[in-house]
Design an enzyme around this catalytic site. Structure first.
Site, PDB file in Angstrom:
ATOM      1  N   ASP A 131      34.402  -3.537  -7.361  1.00 18.98           N
ATOM      2  CA  ASP A 131      35.396  -2.603  -6.530  1.00 18.98           C
ATOM      3  C   ASP A 131      37.013  -3.024  -7.174  1.00 18.98           C
ATOM      4  O   ASP A 131      37.223  -4.152  -7.626  1.00 18.98           O
ATOM      5  CB  ASP A 131      35.623  -2.965  -5.058  1.00 18.98           C
ATOM      6  CG  ASP A 131      36.302  -1.787  -4.249  1.00 18.98           C
ATOM      7  OD1 ASP A 131      37.037  -1.135  -4.673  1.00 18.98           O
ATOM      8  OD2 ASP A 131      35.958  -1.672  -3.143  1.00 18.98           O
ATOM      9  N   HIS A 161      19.145 -41.031   6.113  1.00 18.27           N
ATOM     10  CA  HIS A 161      20.368 -41.303   5.389  1.00 18.27           C
ATOM     11  C   HIS A 161      20.223 -41.086   3.979  1.00 18.27           C
ATOM     12  O   HIS A 161      20.647 -41.766   2.923  1.00 18.27           O
ATOM     13  CB  HIS A 161      20.538 -42.689   5.540  1.00 18.27           C
ATOM     14  CG  HIS A 161      20.860 -43.279   7.082  1.00 18.27           C
ATOM     15  ND1 HIS A 161      21.618 -42.554   7.869  1.00 18.27           N
ATOM     16  CD2 HIS A 161      20.385 -44.301   7.562  1.00 18.27           C
ATOM     17  CE1 HIS A 161      21.485 -43.276   9.062  1.00 18.27           C
ATOM     18  NE2 HIS A 161      20.583 -44.162   8.985  1.00 18.27           N
ATOM     19  N   GLY A 185      33.943   9.204   1.102  1.00 15.38           N
ATOM     20  CA  GLY A 185      32.871   8.932   1.973  1.00 15.38           C
ATOM     21  C   GLY A 185      33.884   8.422   3.177  1.00 15.38           C
ATOM     22  O   GLY A 185      33.064   8.938   4.527  1.00 15.38           O
ATOM     23  N   LYS A 227      50.693  -8.450  -0.226  1.00 11.81           N
ATOM     24  CA  LYS A 227      52.174  -8.980  -1.081  1.00 11.81           C
ATOM     25  C   LYS A 227      53.060  -8.467   0.037  1.00 11.81           C
ATOM     26  O   LYS A 227      54.066  -9.342   0.283  1.00 11.81           O
ATOM     27  CB  LYS A 227      52.298  -8.438  -2.107  1.00 11.81           C
ATOM     28  CG  LYS A 227      53.491  -8.751  -2.868  1.00 11.81           C
ATOM     29  CD  LYS A 227      53.544  -8.423  -4.312  1.00 11.81           C
ATOM     30  CE  LYS A 227      54.710  -8.964  -4.972  1.00 11.81           C
ATOM     31  NZ  LYS A 227      55.077  -8.539  -6.220  1.00 11.81           N
TER      32      LYS A 227
END
Length: 498
Positions: free
Chosen positions: A123, A268, A34, A135
């Protein structure tokens, strides 16, 4: 020198300008599926990845970049002759810039899709390319965030993308992937207590400071859960602070525990006023009357629409935050006259199933306190009236949100006295009873180790008590209740909130 870039993205926002810049720098662009079609349609010179791999995209797009011609080009270390000789031998060209964003699993996992449909948004190729490029960051610029396009372009124009920035971009990849993998893990595993805790949260905003001005802080929202605290809408006021967010979370959870119209005034991290009523106005008036002093500068939450009349009352005092699921238009206009007052509209009820607390070097994880009682058991000769029973259950629900040792004394749907956060049970009891004039019932988050609570309650006209039971000396408290003609109920469930 950057000669070749690979672009494979789901979110195509801002990519055209960046791609045009790359072309202007005589950088060859490779692309997939795409993305290739999108760039081609917009007159960007681009090479289909199939031309590089000499292998067609298969398995409905599941396999397209998982090929040595791609990963060899990314992972080859440029200053190692053996690496460069090897990719030359196999006619692989180096890839110097990798621009990848992922299938929107974070979004799709929240949608009303089938399990199988959600799996398709996990994915594989994208993370693999990102990890490989990250890396090898010394030689490859990797971009997983569209917000970095401009800085990469800026540094390229200056002549060189500096190594410190390359490393930062690589770090962003692994940061993203840890959250992405964590989200997928939680989706697939469904284990309440897995071997490893994976957290998947995205920063929603930086906060001015933490609990105190010398502490830094940020707010992160879940990537896979549309919870109350990461989906609310701020309709007015200043930025929410760290303490505001903590307080609002408790205040909202407290009112959502009730079916009746409820109002919680909180300061509080613990309620200072709580009531149910006919509507929001009635509940607010009753909660306010509990402690008109402590509500000043506090948080007020509702589980019903805020109306014009209640808004008119609230602007008479200084409040930090008002939170509710809905607001009348006139009510919102009144609240907005206080420019600093944070007005929050909640879209969801609380959804967390677990709480996580950090300790030095570790985390404590537990399920949320959602179980109210095992079995209501009257243990005294006197049985509570219907009205007393209603107040007992109300008080026990409120006690869940007060710091231990927690004591609530109530009457007619109002927590007229609230005591907690002490190191023994008698002090909060005395505190709650002293302020809770007119109280008829008392609730405790834990059992009574001695009869002193019952004796103190009797001095203050308490007619019924609700507590978990379970002490070795339960009979002592039961005997005391019988002596004073007080009804007592055991629930079998304690509600500590440390």
């Amino acid at each position: 020198m950057i000669k070749r870039a690979l672009i494979s993205i789901y979110d195509k926002d801002s990519i055209l300008d960046f791609a045009k810049f790359l072309v202007s720098q005589n950088i060859e662009i490779i692309s997939t599926g795409g993305t290739y079609k999108y760039l081609k349609e917009n007159k960007i010179p681009v090479i289909d990845v199939e031309e590089i791999t000499q292998f067609p995209e298969i398995l409905d797009g599941r396999v397209k970049t998982l090929h040595p011609a791609i990963h060899g080009g990314i992972l080859a270390i440029r200053n190692q002759k053996a690496h460069m000789d090897k990719i030359t031998e196999h006619q692989i060209n180096a890839i110097d810039l990798v621009i990848v964003n992922l299938y929107p699993f974070f979004d799709k996992v929240k949608e009303n899709l089938s399990f199988e449909q959600k799996v398709e948004f996990i994915d594989i190729g994208g993370p693999t390319m990102l990890r490989a490029a990250a890396k090898n960051f010394q030689d490859v610029i990797v971009v997983c965030d569209k917000n970095d396009y401009q800085e990469v372009q800026h540094q390229m124009v200056k002549g060189n993308v500096v190594i410190e920035f390359k490393r930062k971009l690589a770090g962003k990849v692994f940061n993203l992937m840890s959250a992405y993998d964590a989200a997928v893990s939680q989706f697939m595993l469904r284990d309440e207590y897995p071997d490893y805790i994976n957290a998947s949260f995205k920063k929603k905003q930086s906060l001015r400071y933490g609990e105190n001005p010398h502490q830094s802080a940020s707010f992160y929202g879940s990537t896979i859960l549309d919870g109350a605290m990461n989906t609310f809408e701020v309709l007015n006021g200043k930025e929410l602070s760290y303490n505001n967010l903590k307080d609002v979370d408790i205040a909202w959870k407290a009112v959502c525990d009730f079916d009746e119209p409820a109002c919680c005034a909180l300061k509080h991290n613990t309620p200072c006023g709580f009531a149910i009523g006919k509507d929001s106005m009635d509940a607010y008036a009753r909660a306010y009357a509990v402690d008109p002093t402590s509500i000043f500068g506090g948080i007020v939450s509702f589980n019903r629409r805020v109306t014009k009349d209640v808004a008119s009352e609230m602007v008479k005092i200084f409040l930090e935050v008002v939170a509710a699921p809905e607001y009348e238009e006139e009510a919102l206009n009144i609240l907005k006259t206080k420019k600093n007052l944070r007005v929050i509209k909640f879209k969801h009820k609380p959804q967390d199933t677990h709480t996580i607390v950090s300790v030095d070097g570790g985390l404590l994880v537990q399920s949320e306190d959602v179980k109210f009682t095992d079995e209501l058991k009257v243990v005294t000769k006197v049985t509570p009236t219907d009205a007393q029973m209603k107040d007992l259950l109300f008080a026990m629900r409120v006690v869940k949100f007060v710091k231990s040792n927690a004591i609530i004394v109530a009457n007619d749907g109002v927590a007229v006295g609230i005591g907690g956060g002490q190191v023994n049970r008698i002090w909060p009891t005395i505190d709650a009873l002293k302020r809770g004039r007119g109280a008829t019932v008392l609730a405790s988050d834990a059992f009574f180790p001695f009869r002193d609570i019952v004796d103190e309650a009797a001095k203050n006209d308490i007619k019924a008590i609700i507590q978990p039971g379970g002490s070795l000396r339960d009979q002592e408290s039961i005997d005391a209740a019988n002596e004073h003609h007080i009804a007592m109920i055991f629930t079998g469930i304690r509600h500590f909130k440390h």
